[in-house]
Design a protein around this motif. Structure first.
Motif, mmCIF file in Angstrom:
data_model
loop_
_atom_site.group_PDB
_atom_site.id
_atom_site.type_symbol
_atom_site.label_atom_id
_atom_site.label_comp_id
_atom_site.label_asym_id
_atom_site.label_seq_id
_atom_site.Cartn_x
_atom_site.Cartn_y
_atom_site.Cartn_z
ATOM 1 N N VAL A 37 8.290 7.830 8.962
ATOM 2 C CA VAL A 37 6.846 7.610 9.119
ATOM 3 C C VAL A 37 6.090 8.930 9.154
ATOM 4 O O VAL A 37 5.080 9.109 8.459
ATOM 5 C CB VAL A 37 6.570 6.787 10.394
ATOM 6 C CG1 VAL A 37 5.063 6.671 10.629
ATOM 7 C CG2 VAL A 37 7.195 5.407 10.283
ATOM 8 N N ILE A 38 6.547 9.880 9.959
ATOM 9 C CA ILE A 38 5.820 11.143 10.111
ATOM 10 C C ILE A 38 5.831 11.951 8.816
ATOM 11 O O ILE A 38 4.848 12.627 8.475
ATOM 12 C CB ILE A 38 6.409 11.956 11.282
ATOM 13 C CG1 ILE A 38 6.162 11.218 12.602
ATOM 14 C CG2 ILE A 38 5.799 13.352 11.339
ATOM 15 C CD1 ILE A 38 6.788 11.886 13.803
ATOM 16 N N GLY A 68 5.723 10.775 5.935
ATOM 17 C CA GLY A 68 4.980 10.087 4.890
ATOM 18 C C GLY A 68 5.851 9.704 3.708
ATOM 19 O O GLY A 68 5.390 9.691 2.564
ATOM 20 N N ARG A 86 7.842 7.867 0.823
ATOM 21 C CA ARG A 86 7.616 6.709 -0.036
ATOM 22 C C ARG A 86 8.597 6.757 -1.184
ATOM 23 O O ARG A 86 9.167 7.817 -1.490
ATOM 24 C CB ARG A 86 6.181 6.695 -0.579
ATOM 25 C CG ARG A 86 5.844 7.889 -1.439
ATOM 26 C CD ARG A 86 4.467 7.779 -2.059
ATOM 27 N NE ARG A 86 3.422 7.687 -1.063
ATOM 28 C CZ ARG A 86 2.935 8.719 -0.384
ATOM 29 N NH1 ARG A 86 3.420 9.925 -0.582
ATOM 30 N NH2 ARG A 86 1.979 8.564 0.489
ATOM 31 N N ARG A 104 -0.703 -3.310 3.259
ATOM 32 C CA ARG A 104 -1.136 -2.253 4.157
ATOM 33 C C ARG A 104 -2.262 -2.700 5.090
ATOM 34 O O ARG A 104 -3.402 -2.226 5.000
ATOM 35 C CB ARG A 104 -1.555 -1.015 3.357
ATOM 36 C CG ARG A 104 -0.499 -0.631 2.313
ATOM 37 C CD ARG A 104 -0.791 0.657 1.596
ATOM 38 N NE ARG A 104 -0.862 1.802 2.482
ATOM 39 C CZ ARG A 104 0.199 2.363 3.101
ATOM 40 N NH1 ARG A 104 1.392 1.839 2.937
ATOM 41 N NH2 ARG A 104 0.038 3.404 3.869
ATOM 42 N N LEU A 147 -2.942 -2.035 8.122
ATOM 43 C CA LEU A 147 -3.523 -0.979 8.958
ATOM 44 C C LEU A 147 -3.909 0.241 8.136
ATOM 45 O O LEU A 147 -4.088 1.335 8.677
ATOM 46 C CB LEU A 147 -2.525 -0.562 10.054
ATOM 47 C CG LEU A 147 -2.197 -1.608 11.116
ATOM 48 C CD1 LEU A 147 -1.258 -1.024 12.165
ATOM 49 C CD2 LEU A 147 -3.456 -2.166 11.770
ATOM 50 N N ARG A 199 -3.777 3.510 6.072
ATOM 51 C CA ARG A 199 -2.848 4.637 5.982
ATOM 52 C C ARG A 199 -1.841 4.647 7.120
ATOM 53 O O ARG A 199 -0.801 5.302 7.021
ATOM 54 C CB ARG A 199 -3.630 5.951 5.975
ATOM 55 C CG ARG A 199 -4.536 6.132 4.768
ATOM 56 C CD ARG A 199 -5.363 7.388 4.898
ATOM 57 N NE ARG A 199 -4.512 8.577 5.068
ATOM 58 C CZ ARG A 199 -4.989 9.796 5.310
ATOM 59 N NH1 ARG A 199 -6.296 9.983 5.447
ATOM 60 N NH2 ARG A 199 -4.152 10.821 5.436
ATOM 61 N N ARG A 200 -2.130 3.931 8.193
ATOM 62 C CA ARG A 200 -1.235 3.910 9.343
ATOM 63 C C ARG A 200 -0.307 2.695 9.333
ATOM 64 O O ARG A 200 0.345 2.405 10.340
ATOM 65 C CB ARG A 200 -2.044 3.935 10.638
ATOM 66 C CG ARG A 200 -2.861 5.201 10.826
ATOM 67 C CD ARG A 200 -3.654 5.156 12.118
ATOM 68 N NE ARG A 200 -4.379 6.402 12.345
ATOM 69 C CZ ARG A 200 -5.560 6.695 11.843
ATOM 70 N NH1 ARG A 200 -6.177 5.800 11.059
ATOM 71 N NH2 ARG A 200 -6.152 7.839 12.094
ATOM 72 N N SER A 201 -0.238 1.989 8.242
ATOM 73 C CA SER A 201 0.537 0.749 8.199
ATOM 74 C C SER A 201 2.020 0.974 8.470
ATOM 75 O O SER A 201 2.694 0.094 9.024
ATOM 76 C CB SER A 201 0.363 0.061 6.840
ATOM 77 O OG SER A 201 -0.979 -0.366 6.661
ATOM 78 N N GLU A 202 2.574 2.156 8.074
ATOM 79 C CA GLU A 202 4.005 2.389 8.264
ATOM 80 C C GLU A 202 4.388 2.410 9.747
ATOM 81 O O GLU A 202 5.565 2.210 10.081
ATOM 82 C CB GLU A 202 4.420 3.715 7.621
ATOM 83 C CG GLU A 202 4.444 3.694 6.114
ATOM 84 C CD GLU A 202 3.045 3.626 5.519
ATOM 85 O OE1 GLU A 202 2.164 4.375 5.987
ATOM 86 O OE2 GLU A 202 2.832 2.807 4.607
ATOM 87 N N TRP A 203 3.414 2.629 10.624
ATOM 88 C CA TRP A 203 3.732 2.602 12.054
ATOM 89 C C TRP A 203 4.130 1.203 12.514
ATOM 90 O O TRP A 203 4.730 1.045 13.597
ATOM 91 C CB TRP A 203 2.545 3.113 12.876
ATOM 92 C CG TRP A 203 2.330 4.581 12.726
ATOM 93 C CD1 TRP A 203 1.431 5.207 11.910
ATOM 94 C CD2 TRP A 203 3.038 5.628 13.385
ATOM 95 N NE1 TRP A 203 1.531 6.574 12.019
ATOM 96 C CE2 TRP A 203 2.518 6.870 12.925
ATOM 97 C CE3 TRP A 203 4.075 5.650 14.325
ATOM 98 C CZ2 TRP A 203 2.997 8.088 13.375
ATOM 99 C CZ3 TRP A 203 4.556 6.880 14.768
ATOM 100 C CH2 TRP A 203 4.018 8.078 14.297
ATOM 101 N N LYS A 230 5.113 0.605 -0.666
ATOM 102 C CA LYS A 230 4.091 1.621 -0.411
ATOM 103 C C LYS A 230 3.914 2.515 -1.627
ATOM 104 O O LYS A 230 2.784 2.791 -2.060
ATOM 105 C CB LYS A 230 4.490 2.450 0.804
ATOM 106 C CG LYS A 230 3.593 3.656 1.065
ATOM 107 C CD LYS A 230 4.162 4.506 2.182
ATOM 108 C CE LYS A 230 3.326 5.767 2.393
ATOM 109 N NZ LYS A 230 3.896 6.636 3.458
#
Length: 595
Positions: free
Chosen positions: A267-268, A270, A272, A418, A420, A422-426, A481
């Motif tokens: 996640v941090i 980024g 993909r 997605r 959330l 840009r924060r969806s991966e959280w 993503k």
């Protein structure tokens, strides 16, 4: 000249809806068994009958200075050292050599390494090596004769584990690092992938069960006792439910921490996964360069640049003949068609590296190969035939279809729609504690639940109890993503259809893993008519004695042939087109598929 209408993106509410089956599956088959296991750890008693609360007594027994957990944990961790070196040294070096060598050596490497993926069977490997106990047998397998002495058994067991898993670990590592080498930010992607690979290797080693049970049963004098075997012995042989649940809880905490660490890296950073266009068969893309497509085109009005065209500060697309975006800001880009052919030296190095690794794989697999082509001297007393194969592959396939199917819906929701932004991966973090958890730590609770339902010794019990594959959820989310951020097409054609092959590939992989599992069918089916291939193969073994087991029962020729054909097709037509990127870089060294 008409401009295309921007495709309509489905509402984020649909993303939440698609995520619900994954949430439900996690709660039922991951969270609930975890809570039950923790609750069992505070009680005493056997598998059946009354029990009473004992507070922290079980933890004092297991985690105290004289507790049985620490020697088993130390030995189990030592088993991961050599596989880690293979995964973090041999794997990336071979991947680099194959990637530099160009298309045909890279594809040849994928095909050769695929053999390890479809033929690896821990039960078959164990039976093969145990033939070395026979005085008439010579060669590499005679190493197992050292298992009879407490002083020599641990070191020998480490060597056998390293030898038997070399091909599998190397193949998986190469397949993980190759897409990272094809990404735009190669260094960052390689480090991120290396971190995840290292954590996964340690977690897998901590759950080693089949080899330890078959080869040494933890002996002599518990000198080769692993965590998973210790839990199995305490719960299902000694019948101390609370103590066994405590071991399972401690193991689960370690695995949960490793899973959370891996998820944070993903996640941090980024991370993909992008799907690129098929590369030219005689070219290797230049390192660190963006192979631009659509030369001279302008983006459609009101739309983001199409796949393969990273935005460059709002500037127009490169014009014909330009090597980098206009404005003089060179980013190492190269115009379409300028990809360099690999040098002769790179091709030779890649081919030689592949040959060396292939030879090592054959040498270490020789005990299995020798046993496979050596007929047994007596009839096997274990079940065999069509019934065993049905017991093995039908539940494995059903479990894979359900668990990967649920994960795919969740991935479409998180990575494709997605909810959330840009924060969806959280949204992956709530699933992270079970990312690297196998059947072992949850087996106590799952077995007890199945017994409560009256399903022990039924065909249904052979189906793996997980309703969701968390590793598949992560992989598919990263792919969705990457597809969503690199396409100007609608959700169906831009995300769903391109990601379907990966869902199928993961379903096949999970099927193979399920079919080779020994622990779960060993727990839930005592009826010989329900024996799976790994269980049937180990039935004739008695201690260190080498019964007459069919080495090939877990890898039937028809299944291996079909699996190999499917894996090779997947490697060449799909997996070879994947590129892993990290950070804000959506580029890859080869162009994305045209819209």
């Amino acid at each position: 000249m008409t401009s295309r209408t921007a495709p309509q993106t489905p509402s984020p509410a649909l993303g939440w809806l698609l995520l619900m089956p994954a949430v439900f599956g996690t709660l039922i088959t991951l969270v609930l068994p975890t809570v039950q296991t923790i609750a069992f750890s505070f009680r005493s008693g056997g598998l059946v009958g009354p029990s009473e609360s004992v507070g922290l007594k079980n933890y004092d027994t297991v985690l105290g200075a004289a507790g049985s957990l620490w020697p088993a944990l130390g030995f189990t961790l030592s088993l991961t050292i050599m596989p880690l070196l293979v995964a973090l040294v041999v794997g990336p070096l071979l991947a680099l050599a194959l990637d530099r060598a160009g298309t045909w050596p890279r594809r040849a490497g994928r095909i050769v390494l695929s053999l390890s993926l479809v033929t690896f069977s821990p039960a078959a490997v164990a039976v093969s090596w145990l033939r070395g106990l026979d005085p008439a047998v010579g060669g590499l397998a005679t190493m197992v004769r050292a298992f009879t002495e407490p002083d020599s058994a641990p070191g020998t067991f480490r060597l056998v584990v390293a030898a038997t898993t070399f091909g599998l670990v190397c193949a998986l590592a190469v397949l993980a690092f190759l897409p990272a080498l094809r990404g735009g930010t190669v260094t960052g992607a390689m480090f991120a992938v290396a971190g995840v690979v290292a954590l996964a290797a340690v977690a897998t080693g901590l759950q080693m069960f089949t080899l330890s049970l078959a080869l040494t049963r933890g002996g002599p004098l518990d000198s080769t006792m692993t965590l998973a075997l210790l839990q199995y012995t305490v719960v299902f042989q000694v019948a101390r439910l609370g103590v066994g649940a405590t071991i399972a809880t401690a193991t689960g905490v370690i695995l949960g921490a490793l899973g959370i660490a891996a998820a944070l890296i993903v996640v941090i950073s980024g991370m993909r996964i992008a799907l690129t266009a098929p590369p030219a068969t005689d070219q290797a893309p230049s390192y660190g360069k963006q192979a631009y497509a659509h030369v001279g085109q302008q983006p459609p009005a009101g739309q983001h640049p199409p796949a393969g065209w990273p935005a460059q500060g709002g500037q127009a697309y490169p014009q014909a003949g330009q090597a980098h975006p206009p404005g003089g800001q060179a980013d190492g880009g190269a115009s379409a068609g300028s990809a360099r052919r690999p040098s002769a030296v790179a091709v030779v190095v890649g081919v030689l590296a592949l040959l060396v690794v292939a030879v090592i794989m054959v040498i270490w697999a020789w005990p299995w190969l020798a046993a496979l082509f050596t007929p047994s001297g007596e009839a096997s007393p274990a079940p065999s035939g069509l019934r065993v194969q049905l017991n093995t592959w039908v539940p494995a396939l059903l479990g894979a279809l359900v668990s990967v199917g649920v994960a795919y819906l969740g991935a479409l929701g998180i990575g494709g729609l997605r909810p959330l932004g840009r924060r969806s991966e959280w949204l992956l973090l709530p699933f992270a504690p079970w990312l690297l958890v196998g059947a072992g730590p949850l087996s106590v609770a799952n077995w007890n639940n199945l017994r409560g339902l009256g399903l022990i010794d039924t065909f249904v019990a052979l189906i793996p109890p997980l309703l969701i594959s968390v590793p598949a959820l992560f992989v598919l989310t990263l792919l969705c993503k990457g597809l969503a951020t690199r396409t100007d097409r609608d959700f169906l054609s831009g995300v769903v259809l391109p990601s379907l092959p990966m869902a199928g590939i993961l379903a096949g992989a999970v099927t193979l893993v399920n079919a080779q599992d020994l622990l779960w069918p060993l727990l839930v089916a005592q009826d010989r008519e329900l024996a799976t291939a790994p269980v049937a193969q180990l039935m004739p073994l008695n201690g260190f004695g080498g019964g007459a087991a069919e080495v090939g029962v877990t890898t039937p020729l028809v299944v291996v042939g079909l699996a190999l054909a499917a894996v090779v097709a997947a490697q060449l037509l799909y997996l070879d087109r994947l590129a892993i990127t990290v950070g804000g870089d959506t580029r890859s060294r080869v162009p994305a598929p045209p819209a």
